[in-house]
Design a protein around this motif. Structure first.
Motif, PDB file in Angstrom:
ATOM      1  N   ASN A 605     -25.426 -13.657  26.880  1.00  0.00           N
ATOM      2  CA  ASN A 605     -26.589 -13.945  26.048  1.00  0.00           C
ATOM      3  C   ASN A 605     -26.186 -14.127  24.585  1.00  0.00           C
ATOM      4  OD1 ASN A 605     -28.319 -13.623  28.267  1.00  0.00           O
ATOM      5  ND2 ASN A 605     -28.478 -11.407  27.918  1.00  0.00           N
ATOM      6  N   PRO A 606     -26.550 -15.241  23.981  1.00  0.00           N
ATOM      7  CA  PRO A 606     -26.262 -15.428  22.556  1.00  0.00           C
ATOM      8  C   PRO A 606     -26.999 -14.394  21.700  1.00  0.00           C
ATOM      9  CG  PRO A 606     -26.938 -17.493  23.591  1.00  0.00           C
ATOM     10  CD  PRO A 606     -27.212 -16.407  24.574  1.00  0.00           C
ATOM     11  N   GLU A 607     -26.261 -13.786  20.791  1.00  0.00           N
ATOM     12  CA  GLU A 607     -26.857 -12.903  19.786  1.00  0.00           C
ATOM     13  C   GLU A 607     -26.313 -13.353  18.438  1.00  0.00           C
ATOM     14  OE1 GLU A 607     -27.274  -8.138  18.760  1.00  0.00           O
ATOM     15  OE2 GLU A 607     -26.726  -8.779  20.793  1.00  0.00           O
ATOM     16  N   ILE A 608     -27.225 -13.773  17.553  1.00  0.00           N
ATOM     17  CA  ILE A 608     -26.838 -14.470  16.321  1.00  0.00           C
ATOM     18  C   ILE A 608     -27.579 -13.856  15.141  1.00  0.00           C
ATOM     19  CG2 ILE A 608     -26.876 -16.703  15.133  1.00  0.00           C
ATOM     20  CD1 ILE A 608     -27.199 -17.846  18.141  1.00  0.00           C
ATOM     21  N   LYS A 636     -34.401 -17.985  29.335  1.00  0.00           N
ATOM     22  CA  LYS A 636     -35.518 -17.244  29.919  1.00  0.00           C
ATOM     23  C   LYS A 636     -36.431 -16.672  28.843  1.00  0.00           C
ATOM     24  CE  LYS A 636     -35.195 -14.460  33.354  1.00  0.00           C
ATOM     25  NZ  LYS A 636     -34.811 -13.308  34.225  1.00  0.00           N
ATOM     26  N   LYS A 637     -35.791 -16.174  27.772  1.00  0.00           N
ATOM     27  CA  LYS A 637     -36.559 -15.446  26.766  1.00  0.00           C
ATOM     28  C   LYS A 637     -35.842 -15.546  25.422  1.00  0.00           C
ATOM     29  CE  LYS A 637     -38.038 -11.443  28.172  1.00  0.00           C
ATOM     30  NZ  LYS A 637     -38.039  -9.994  28.515  1.00  0.00           N
ATOM     31  N   ILE A 638     -36.606 -15.532  24.333  1.00  0.00           N
ATOM     32  CA  ILE A 638     -36.043 -15.541  22.981  1.00  0.00           C
ATOM     33  C   ILE A 638     -36.720 -14.427  22.184  1.00  0.00           C
ATOM     34  CG2 ILE A 638     -35.582 -16.906  20.904  1.00  0.00           C
ATOM     35  CD1 ILE A 638     -36.274 -19.418  22.605  1.00  0.00           C
ATOM     36  N   LYS A 639     -35.899 -13.609  21.510  1.00  0.00           N
ATOM     37  CA  LYS A 639     -36.417 -12.548  20.648  1.00  0.00           C
ATOM     38  C   LYS A 639     -35.920 -12.770  19.225  1.00  0.00           C
ATOM     39  CE  LYS A 639     -36.505  -8.983  24.275  1.00  0.00           C
ATOM     40  NZ  LYS A 639     -35.972  -7.655  24.674  1.00  0.00           N
ATOM     41  N   ILE A 686     -31.871 -13.201  19.531  1.00  0.00           N
ATOM     42  CA  ILE A 686     -31.247 -12.885  20.821  1.00  0.00           C
ATOM     43  C   ILE A 686     -31.870 -13.809  21.868  1.00  0.00           C
ATOM     44  CG2 ILE A 686     -30.864 -11.157  22.611  1.00  0.00           C
ATOM     45  CD1 ILE A 686     -30.960  -9.006  20.478  1.00  0.00           C
ATOM     46  N   VAL A 687     -31.017 -14.587  22.518  1.00  0.00           N
ATOM     47  CA  VAL A 687     -31.469 -15.527  23.549  1.00  0.00           C
ATOM     48  C   VAL A 687     -31.060 -14.975  24.903  1.00  0.00           C
ATOM     49  CG1 VAL A 687     -31.276 -17.866  24.456  1.00  0.00           C
ATOM     50  CG2 VAL A 687     -31.242 -17.478  21.977  1.00  0.00           C
ATOM     51  N   GLU A 688     -32.026 -14.851  25.786  1.00  0.00           N
ATOM     52  CA  GLU A 688     -31.720 -14.363  27.135  1.00  0.00           C
ATOM     53  C   GLU A 688     -31.432 -15.560  28.047  1.00  0.00           C
ATOM     54  OE1 GLU A 688     -33.866 -11.849  30.709  1.00  0.00           O
ATOM     55  OE2 GLU A 688     -34.352 -11.315  28.616  1.00  0.00           O
TER      56      GLU A 688
END
Length: 716
Positions: A605-608, A636-639, A686-688
């Motif tokens: 999962n990308p965490e930037i 699936k999900k973006i936070k 954070i991109v799931e």
């Protein structure tokens, strides 16, 4: 002093010893008539005066020649061309013509010297035979029968009753899947139409029935292919699993099945592909004697010849096939299939590879190139490869120089320097050449902006050397298309930076560089004129390339987040990191090519983090790529979080759309609006990623990738 050479003039005759030598004699006469001022005469063998020289053609059973051999010999006055069949007697004719410096550079470019006499050494004898029994080349001029004949090439289009990946033809899913899904592979727990069940007797019966039909329809074909589709899917049912365990892997059940087909047609040459999951030979299983395995090494470095040192695993597999297969052929990949018009300096690998193949008992080659599309240096590639397939021991440097002189005329020295510099730069940088790489991948090696300038200067000199010759000028223009293509592709990547397609004017507006779009249009028109109707395998037409360029040109919007500092908390995959973290805020949004500007995370999962320093903005937009064919899926999900008071605060969370099967390449953006964004010094995204590959693209050992490019910040 006695004369050491036979002298042939137009006073001499072409003698045929039998009716079946007439065709070859007519070919020889055709070319000699063009070289001399008077036509030659073909006649049956008659008594000639003792001092009369002649060229005698014969198809002979007494010379003990193999079907794929011919002999050229001479005595004190005459030249003899001898073969056991008409085809190889014609090959003898073309070899004699080449000795006399006749050349067929392309289907439309034949060099015929103007002479008053031709010489040939007396009392000589040489038997000619090919390095490989079967030699098929898939390049534009190979569609021309005269070109193939001259260069002693076979033609898979005519030679195969059914060619290549054939399961979908032999047992069509449209016809059988709904009513009998058990005919098809049980793969990853589900029946999959991309392959067949190798242990199902009904599959054997259906294939035998279809093969019998094809053989009856095309009885004169040499070969008939029974091979898996172009995919990694194979059957994992209980019976197939047992066969795979017994015979060394998925190739085990496949050859168990194939042996049954071959035994049913014992006098038919059955070909199959050693490819992907059938790449390695089966163990503890004897392959039927009428099976011809075509070994397909798709994943190799094409920038250097294959050796034990640089490709030990491949060499071991090749050696095992040379022991296991009763007839071993090889499918050679010789161009960059993802970018036909990009320079691909792999010429130095050809001879070493073919010597390795010959050493390991490879009897036939299918050499895949641009098909009927004229790609970069396609004329030289097809010429050189044809020569090497016939004789792996040719002097490659001399053959290349001979071609360049004949095809490019006075421009040849500069074209030669360009070619040599390409290869030198590739070698100096030890560039891994992949058949699916891109000019963007080579931007720091043999296609740097500095190297491109050098290449351009050499081709400018080449163009100047032939500016008064429209034919030769056109050939240099075609070579220059490769540099233009590289420039455009890299310009997309560099964006608004140096060498990019955009500039920022004095008003702060992002605009396309002056005249660049006009150059792209000129490029596409030139491609069309040269018959280059696709720029990659199954890819864009020149006209659609221009349309896509115009779409990319619309990306002139600037945003507040450009050039901010971005940190990868989760690093992207090494092969898909683009420009690094800067690439996400460089003001250059990715389009449909995952090689250009997109940054990818495989399985994780990308965490930037973006250091916004309380920038005044309230809109955050993130762009994603959907390219399911390459296992790139939407998230699936973006936070979105903000950092304040020494802790992270969740600001927004969005659940993305459910995935649907879609093999069209698209982009999609998600936008977040929050008035509190400007109160945080750092924003975290954070991109799931998808947790698993969806059923319609499920493949063993394949994980989902998420790709994003350009995180945009705006004030609404």
């Amino acid at each position: 002093m006695a004369q050491s050479e036979i002298i042939i003039t137009d006073a001499n005759k072409i003698i045929t010893t039998s009716e079946n030598a007439q065709q070859a004699a007519r070919v020889l006469k055709y070319y000699l008539d063009k070289a001399f001022t008077k036509p030659f005469e073909i006649t049956a063998e008659t008594k000639q005066e003792s001092n009369a020289s002649q060229i005698i053609l014969s198809i002979s059973a007494t010379e003990k020649l193999k079907p794929n051999e011919f002999k050229i010999k001479s005595d004190s006055k005459s030249i003899y061309l001898i073969a056991s069949n008409q085809k190889y007697l014609r090959y003898a004719v073309f070899t004699l013509l080449e000795i006399w410096e006749f050349r067929k550079f392309t289907a439309s470019e034949t060099y015929i010297p103007k002479v008053t006499q031709l010489n040939f050494a007396k009392n000589t004898q040489k038997t000619h035979q090919p390095s490989f029994d079967y030699r098929a080349l898939f390049y534009p001029d190979c569609y021309d029968e005269d070109f193939r004949d001259w260069h002693k090439l076979d033609w898979q289009v005519d030679d195969f009753g059914i060619w290549g990946h054939s399961f979908s033809v032999l047992v069509p899913a449209k016809e059988y899947f709904k009513t009998n899904p058990k005919l098809f592979a049980l793969y990853e727990g589900e029946r999959n139409t991309e392959s067949l069940c190798m242990s199902n007797d009904t599959v054997v019966e259906l294939v035998e029935k279809k093969m019998a039909q094809i053989i009856a329809e095309k009885p004169n074909a040499q070969f008939y292919s029974v091979s898996q589709n172009d995919d990694v899917v194979y059957c994992e049912c209980t019976q197939c699993k047992a066969l795979n365990k017994k015979y060394g892997g998925p190739q085990g059940s496949f050859y168990y099945f194939l042996n049954k087909i071959a035994a049913h047609f014992p006098k038919t040459k059955i070909t199959t592909l050693a490819y992907l999951h059938t790449f390695k030979p089966p163990v503890n299983l004897k392959i039927e004697s009428n099976i011809y395995t075509i070994f397909c090494p798709i994943e190799l470095n094409r920038g250097e010849a294959i050796t034990q040192e640089n490709a030990p695993s491949f060499v071991k597999t090749l050696e095992n096939w040379s022991i296991t297969s009763p007839h071993l052929f090889l499918w050679d990949y010789t161009v960059q299939f993802s970018n036909y018009m990009s320079p691909f300096p792999n010429f130095e690998s050809f001879q070493g590879n073919y010597k390795l193949f010959k050493k390991n008992k490879v009897k036939g080659l299918f050499v895949q190139g641009y098909s009927d599309i004229s790609g970069d240096f396609s004329e030289l590639r097809q010429y050189l490869l044809a020569k090497l397939m016939w004789n792996i021991d040719i002097d490659v440097e001399a053959t290349t120089a001979d071609f360049l002189r004949g095809f490019y005329g006075k421009a040849a020295p500069f074209v030669g320097k360009y070619l040599n510099l390409l290869e030198a730069n590739q070698k100096k940088n030890n560039t891994y050449l992949d058949i699916y790489s891109s000019p963007v991948d080579a931007r720091n090696t043999f296609l740097t902006p500095e190297a491109m300038d050098q290449y351009d200067q050499l081709l400018e000199q080449a163009s100047g050397a032939v500016e008064n010759d429209s034919v030769l000028s056109s050939r240099i223009q075609k070579l220059r298309l490769a540099l233009e293509y590289v420039y455009f592709e890299q310009a997309k990547f560099y964006g608004k930076n140096q060498h990019g397609m955009f500039i920022v004017n004095s008003k702060g507006e992002k605009i396309v560089r002056e005249d660049l779009t006009e150059r792209v249009l000129k490029f596409t028109k030139a491609c069309n004129q040269f018959g280059i109707y696709e720029l990659s395998e199954g890819g864009l037409s020149p006209d659609n390339y221009y349309k896509e360029w115009l779409e990319i040109c619309k990306n002139t919007v600037t945003h507040l987040g450009e050039d901010l500092k971005v940190n990868f908390i989760t690093p992207p995959s090494d092969e898909f990191k683009g420009k690094g973290s800067y690439g996400l805020v460089d003001g250059n949004r990715g389009y449909k090519d995952f090689n250009i500007n997109w940054i990818g995370w495989y399985e994780n999962n990308p965490e930037i983090e973006i250091e916004t320093k309380k920038l005044d903005f309230n809109i955050l937009k993130i762009n994603f790529l959907n390219d399911q064919r390459h296992w790139i899926f939407l998230p699936k999900k973006i936070k979105v979080y903000g950092f304040k008071d020494q802790k992270w605060h969740l600001l927004q969370e969005k659940i993305c759309d459910n995935l649907t099967e879609d093999f069209e390449i698209t982009t999609k953006s998600w936008e977040f609006e929050d008035q509190s964004f400007s109160s945080f010094a750092t924003i975290k995204i954070i991109v799931e990623n998808q947790t698993a590959v969806p059923n319609w693209r499920k493949r063993k050992n394949k994980k989902p990738m998420v790709m994003l490019d350009e995180i945009e910040l705006y004030k609404k």
